[in-house]
Design a protein around this motif. Structure first.
Motif: not given
Length: 1019
Positions: A83-92
């Motif tokens: 559901r996180d729309r900003a997941i592409g910006e987040h660290k993995i």
């Protein structure tokens, strides 16, 4: 690409503490098969891992993947549907099985639906973990601020070149790791299947099949509450709209369910819901006429039915929560019906089938809150009546005089108070029969037109209507110049006066002022609290103006045994937020009184009057325009103080073994939240068996047990949270979001984060304090008193009003003998709280309280006796209290009957308790320094003495406010004490940390150090 579904194994009971969950977590983890990438779309399970990883370093979520063989790099596609729309910006973060991070990680593709990663399997074949949404925490432990870490490329150029990172063909040819399953740090943090989004392709298929529909309708049971309000869950995309909703219920159960409305193409206005009778076999039916449509209205916290228009913005998913009582005598079997949701744009129908079982459940299923059976509490009117609450007496009407406990109000011809008096004695321990006038002349609302003040011409004199033993109402009408004045007044048994005053212009007119004049009797207007002034003696002149940055709309003025609180409001009033959150929902400036900043209050002492004039300034009114000049008044004291009861009830404010508490000499224990029997803040319903066992054991020892529970904020562990979130800002106060990770990951962002307990990861959100959640709260208090045996409440700042407090008192009194309610407040006199006084903020609740604990950030060392009396002690309002910050000041506290509370640091009251017991203070009459007939005086305003008098002996508490060391001779009225001075002894018993042992001669001056004092026994 393989599509996965998530089936979440929810904890057996959402209120379980983490330590108790670990065996369950282990069982879940061992019992979950780690799935190959070709698994069925309905087979992926949550695997809550046995080890509890570092959520602060890695986040709350991960996928387990298996690498079959050693290789320079492997590729994996994770169908996470986030559901996180900003997941592409987040660290993995990728780690090996031992938790060692893998540096060489390449992101081929990351969006909400899937993530394709390439990483180096540093340990060769085996299990690896892919963590996502790691965060960094700042702020305090109880008010954390979390930021999700941004993606950082840690892959080395050498490794990237080696695997051909710039060649899509080479990357595509890499061996593939297998997705074993999604894991959460614990079940509560896991994303549910209602939080796994549908892919764009799935959404397109749903829309293609319903191109002509104004909106789409999905049925959903209570076990799958909607958690996303602007993204379609995969569960619905797979099922499709309009499919029958299958539900199950026991006989007698309150069944809650959802109609999920999705509006992808347009906004919807004025949503309506209908559900015809449910039909069963052989003519059986379930009546649906009392269907609860929570989003469309219900019963408000003041007991008034309401309905509201419900609109839905374009693109929103709106869970319309419904509730239906299944009759206890319903025939078992299947019942069928159809729900119809209609709007101006069109309608949709949804078949509903309910399988009613053979079992019969008690009390609507209220004992099982995890099943959302308590939603009917939102519309409760329990204890919403006009019965009298002890110690108050029914309102008596004799002509134009209304009489209540210790007070009388004479209503003038215009409906406003013409006279108010009090019969409370100055000692505050009894009610006499010598009235003390609060007013020097009648109150009046003055309209000043062209240079003159118009006098009201009464057109309809007050007509009194008794609404119940505890409430009387009257109406009056007048013509005041060009304005028609309609007054509706009410007096309640506790001393609260409510005025709703409407001024309507009969013609266009220009006015110089509309003002309220309150002519206090000067001898009674001794002290003041409010309007930005901390409690102190009144000044000869004081001026104040309205300011939205300040939570100020009135004051209290009076003496110990006679006072009056006044509040100026209009018909738009809403209770502001408090306790650090005032500026998130500040006071609505009353259009009438404030008048665009022209209004204010001035006070002045003239002869035998102390005039308070609330003016609103010049304005123009159009014909037919109406202004609301509402006034709230409270006549104090509300009741007498009861020192004997106060001193015999000694508080232990901590969850502890009962033997430890009784060994400390305490008789009442307050159970805070974040304890084993009351873990979740303001939701004390998830450990009832533990709580009852503890309370039963306390009762066997002769002790009382009170619990922490208020409305100011609500734990994220409350099962009803998704329902409350669906109601917009009615119950959950809107805000900027943020706070603890669970809130950020499972809420849509429109909330105010509140208290957080990191040890059990309990995160709260701020409630409005004036909503249907108050009704739920009252039902909850009744349930706890009836089923668990709580003896009362510990309130730690409250957001609700006096209506709710009165209902709380009734709920406790209905089931428990001598219930107790004590209120703690941190000092609200600061910018965060709008420079308000705690005493004034909570004065409306005081009629139903037993004790105050004021509190953190109160200054006990540098404030005056008048401040102590009016801001801290509670005595002018009929209460007594205790101290908190840094242990308080024990010497000054004793002249107000106050100590600090066990086992808080800064002071240990047990030594004073022993001195009390040696004297027998619980059998003494308290005669405070404020009483004119006090038998012991010091002759100084900065050294005060309070007497605790028994037959033939007295305990004298002396405390100094003098800036330097001093000594005072005591002025003793021996006759009033009933002691022969020739035989009298004056002794100070040794009390560690308080005073040394000493004997004083009868006429000897008593030495005092600054800020200290003595506790003397004369006999």
């Amino acid at each position: 690409m393989v599509s996965f579904s998530l089936m979440v194994a929810r904890p057996i009971r959402r209120g379980m503490r983490l330590a108790r969950l670990r065996p369950i977590v282990a069982a879940l983890a061992l019992g979950v098969a780690m799935l190959p990438p070709c698994a069925s779309a309905q087979d992926e399970k949550i695997a809550t891992t046995v080890e509890q990883w570092d959520r602060y370093a890695l986040g709350n979520h991960r996928y387990a993947v298996d690498v079959a063989a050693s290789a320079p790099a492997v590729q994996v596609t994770i169908p996470w549907r986030l559901r996180d729309r900003a997941i592409g910006e987040h660290k993995i973060i990728v780690t090996d099985a031992a938790g060692k991070p893998v540096a060489n990680v390449l992101r081929r593709h990351v969006d909400q639906s899937t993530a394709t990663l390439v990483f180096e399997p540093t340990q060769g074949a085996g299990r690896y973990f892919i963590y996502f949404q790691p965060y960094t925490q700042t702020g305090s432990r109880n008010y954390p601020k979390l930021a999700y870490q941004p993606w950082q490329d840690t892959a080395t150029p050498t490794w990237s070149a080696r695997i051909g990172a710039t060649s899509p063909a080479k990357l595509q040819a890499l061996p593939r790791a297998k997705v074993a399953g999604y894991e959460a740090v614990d079940p509560f943090d896991a994303y549910t299947d209602m939080e796994r989004i549908a892919t764009p392709a799935e959404i397109a298929r749903v829309l293609h099949g319903a191109q002509q529909a104004a909106f789409l309708l999905f049925g959903e049971d209570r076990a799958h509450p909607v958690r996303m309000f602007d993204q379609l869950p995969q569960r619905w995309a797979a099922r499709g709209p309009g499919k029958p909703l299958h539900l199950g219920a026991d006989r007698g159960e309150f069944l809650s369910f959802q109609l999920g409305l999705w509006t992808p193409n347009r906004a919807l206005n004025d949503v309506r819901i209908e559900l015809a009778s449910l039909q069963g076999a052989n003519g059986a039916r379930i009546d649906t006429s009392k269907l609860h449509r929570f989003a469309l209205g219900g019963t408000d916290y003041q007991g008034q039915p309401f309905s509201q228009r419900h609109d839905v913005a374009q693109g929103r998913i709106d869970p319309l929560w419904l509730g239906l009582d299944i009759p206890a005598d319903a025939k078992p079997g299947r019942y069928r019906g159809t729900a119809i949701v209609s709007t101006a744009a069109g309608s949709a129908r949804l078949p509903i089938e309910i399988d009613v079982g053979v079992a019969k459940i008690a009390a609507h299923g209220d004992d099982q809150p995890q099943n959302l059976t308590r939603l009917h509490w939102l519309d409760s009117t329990l204890y919403q009546d006009d019965s009298v609450v002890a110690p108050y007496t029914p309102v008596q009407v004799q002509g134009d005089v209304l009489s209540i406990l210790g007070r009388h109000v004479r209503i003038g011809a215009d409906g406003l108070p013409a006279a108010i008096d009090s019969e409370f004695t100055p000692r505050m321990t009894s009610i006499g029969n010598t009235p003390r006038a609060l007013l020097a002349a009648p109150m009046q609302l003055v309209v000043e037109g062209g240079g003159k003040a118009d006098v009201a011409t009464v057109t309809a004199s007050p007509k009194f209507e008794t609404l119940g033993p505890a409430r009387v109402r009257w109406n009056a009408a007048s013509q005041v110049g060009p304005l028609q004045q309609d007054v509706q007044g009410e007096l309640e048994a506790d001393g609260s006066l409510h005025y709703r005053i409407a001024l309507k212009a009969t013609q266009a007119t220009t006015l110089r002022d509309i003002r309220l004049e309150i002519p206090f009797a000067a001898d009674g207007a001794r002290y003041m609290v409010g309007l930005g002034r901390p409690g102190d003696e009144t000044t000869d002149r004081f001026d104040w103006k309205w300011d939205v940055q300040k939570n100020q709309d009135g004051a209290w003025i009076g003496d110990v045994n006679a006072g009056l609180e006044f509040r100026l409001r209009d018909d738009r009033y809403e209770r502001p937020l408090n306790t650090n959150f005032y500026h998130d929902k500040p006071l609505k400036m009353p259009l009438s009184w404030d008048n665009g900043g022209k209004g204010g209050i001035c006070m002045a002492r003239t002869g035998d009057r102390y005039d308070v004039i609330a003016f609103s300034g010049p304005r123009t009114m159009q014909a037919g325009e109406t202004l609301h000049y509402d006034i709230e008044l409270r006549i104090t004291p509300f009741k007498t103080i009861n020192p004997q009861r106060h001193f015999s009830q000694r508080f232990f404010h901590k969850y502890a073994p009962l033997d430890e508490i009784t060994g400390a000499g305490a008789t009442v224990v307050n159970i805070h939240h974040a304890t084993p029997i009351n873990p979740w803040i303001n939701y004390p319903f998830l450990e009832p068996a533990k709580m009852k066992a503890y309370i039963d054991a306390a009762h066997a020892r002769g002790m009382k047990v009170k619990i922490y529970n208020t409305i100011r904020e609500l734990s994220d562990h409350a099962p009803e949270v998704p329902v409350l979130e669906s109601l917009g800002s009615e119950i959950i106060s809107p805000g900027k979001g943020g706070g603890w990770s669970w809130l950020q990951e499972h809420f849509d962002g429109d909330y105010i984060p509140a208290w957080h307990v990191p040890e059990i990861r309990d995160a709260a959100i701020i409630n409005s304090g004036a909503s249907r959640w108050n009704n739920y709260y009252i039902e909850g208090m009744d349930w706890l008193a009836r089923n668990v045996g709580i003896d009362g409440l510990y309130l730690d700042d409250v957001a609700f009003d006096r209506v709710t407090m009165k209902r709380v008192r009734k709920a406790l009194a209905a089931h428990r003998p001598d219930p107790l309610i004590d209120l703690h407040s941190a000092n609200q006199y600061n910018d965060r709280d709008g420079w308000n006084s705690s005493a004034l903020l909570y004065m409306e609740q005081m009629p139903y309280l037993d004790r105050l604990w004021f509190g953190e950030y109160f200054d006990y060392q540098k404030t005056s006796p008048a401040y102590w009396l009016t801001e801290i002690s509670g005595i002018p309002y009929g209460l007594m209290g205790e101290m908190l910050q840094d242990g308080g000041n024990p010497w000054r506290g004793m002249v107000f009957g106050m100590t600090n509370r066990m086992p808080w640091t800064g002071g240990d009251p047990r030594r004073l308790w022993k001195a009390w017991d040696a004297f027998g203070i619980d059998q003494a009459e308290m005669i405070g320094w404020w009483a004119p007939d006090a038998p012991v005086k010091t002759g100084r305003k900065d050294v005060l003495a309070t007497v605790y008098q028994r037959q033939g002996r007295a305990m004298i508490a002396i405390a100094s406010w003098a800036p330097q060391a001093t000594s005072v001779p005591l002025q003793i009225d021996w006759k009033a004490l009933g002691i022969d001075p020739a035989k009298a002894t004056i002794t100070a018993a040794a009390i560690a940390g308080f005073q040394p042992a000493r004997t004083f001669k009868r006429d000897e001056a008593i030495p005092l150090e600054p800020g200290k004092g003595w506790l003397l026994v004369v006999q």
